[in-house]
Enzyme design. Structure first.
Site, short mmCIF file in Angstrom:
data_model
loop_
_atom_site.label_atom_id
_atom_site.label_comp_id
_atom_site.label_asym_id
_atom_site.label_seq_id
_atom_site.Cartn_x
_atom_site.Cartn_y
_atom_site.Cartn_z
N HIS A 1 42.19 42.01 29.37
CA HIS A 1 42.83 43.23 28.74
C HIS A 1 41.46 44.00 27.99
O HIS A 1 41.52 45.20 28.16
CB HIS A 1 43.81 42.80 27.68
CG HIS A 1 45.01 42.28 28.36
ND1 HIS A 1 45.26 41.00 27.86
CD2 HIS A 1 45.93 42.64 29.01
CE1 HIS A 1 46.60 40.72 28.72
NE2 HIS A 1 46.82 41.58 29.07
N ARG B 1 49.26 33.86 30.54
CA ARG B 1 49.89 32.40 30.96
C ARG B 1 48.96 31.18 30.91
O ARG B 1 49.47 30.10 30.80
CB ARG B 1 50.53 32.47 32.51
CG ARG B 1 51.45 33.47 32.63
CD ARG B 1 51.76 33.77 33.96
NE ARG B 1 52.70 34.83 34.15
CZ ARG B 1 53.96 34.92 34.20
NH1 ARG B 1 54.56 33.79 34.35
NH2 ARG B 1 54.54 36.29 34.60
#
Ligand code: PAF
Length: 279
Positions: free
Chosen positions: A37, A187
């Protein structure tokens, strides 16, 4: 860096930026931020004047309620990470703010949404299109930045922007990997140490497959990848496809004159991981 919860406050601030002639860069996220990100935020900082990051776990894109419940929510830590990036504003609305009433819109992406992720996560891309279109409408970015790890999402978002004639440029940013080669994902935090080590086999196998590609048929490469990954006790392949990067149609021969991307989804215990490699 400012944290905003309400649409009206966000729009007031952004209008002021736009009035000064500043371009808006937008990075939509569901939080649990990692280096992948942050690389999008860095890119947004290079290409635009004012960078907005949204943090919103969007319920409509989860087809499995357990997955939605388990999705990490780490706003404090996310804000800390963003402090040392070009992000100037974080928009983190409540679910009721984004969905004051149920969103009944049904997007039509044809085959783009029927293959790979679309086949195994029915409704997922409709939910992505619902939230991304709402966010684009609110933020009105000049450019929006998406990671290539979610390759099919990127193709679908581009299709949505075209369908709705939205005046935003979609910028695709490269996959960021851990030192082992495992693609960065929120995740990954749910993997045990042992699972995480074994999950590195996914990228290794994709790279080997690309090396072997000229000597084997497409079908043989596909079979080898699935066999190799499933031979690992920690991993189970859900799908592996080699597709045309524009219409996501399966590639049948290496000499097909199209850009090829190999896309994979693998379960590592209960955690579903996706990755892809340009062939
Ligand atoms: O890629 C994601 O994190 C999400 O699908 C997105 C684009 C933020 C929409 O909720």
């Amino acid at each position: 860096m400012i944290l905003i919860r309400e649409i009206r406050d966000l729009q007031g601030l952004l209008q002021a930026q736009q009035a000064e002639g500043k371009t808006i860069g937008f990075v939509p996220t569901m939080g649990a931020l990692h280096s992948g990100h942050l690389s999008l935020v860095e890119q947004a900082g290079k290409q635009t004047d004012f960078v907005v990051v949204s943090i919103f776990v969007n319920p409509t894109q989860f087809n499995d309620p357990k997955d939605l419940d388990q999705y990490p929510r780490t706003l404090e830590a996310d804000l800390k990470l963003l402090e040392s990036t070009p992000c100037q504003l974080v928009f983190s609305p409540k679910v009721e703010t984004m969905y004051p009433e149920p969103d009944k819109r049904q997007f039509q992406f044809g085959e783009l949404e029927q293959v790979m992720e679309g086949q195994f996560r029915p409704g997922h891309f409709n939910g992505v299109a619902q939230i991304v279109s709402k966010l684009f409408e609110i933020v009105k970015p000049d450019k929006a930045f998406f990671g290539q790890k979610d390759f099919q999402q990127l193709v679908i978002v581009k299709a949505m922007v075209k369908q709705l004639n939205l005046p935003v440029e979609i910028i695709a940013c490269p996959i960021v990997r851990e030192a082992s080669g495992l693609a960065m994902s929120s995740r990954n935090e749910r993997l045990s140490k042992e699972q995480r080590e074994n999950a590195a086999l996914i990228y290794k196998t994709l790279c080997q497959a690309r090396n072997n590609a000229p000597d084997l048929s497409v079908e043989e490469v596909k079979r080898q990848v699935v066999e190799e990954i499933n031979a690992n006790a920690f991993l189970e392949t859900e799908y592996f496809e080699i597709v045309n990067d524009t219409d996501l149609k399966p590639v049948l021969r290496w000499d097909d004159p199209v850009n090829k991307v190999a896309c994979i989804a693998v379960f590592c215990g209960e955690v579903r991981l996706i990755d892809n490699l340009v062939f």
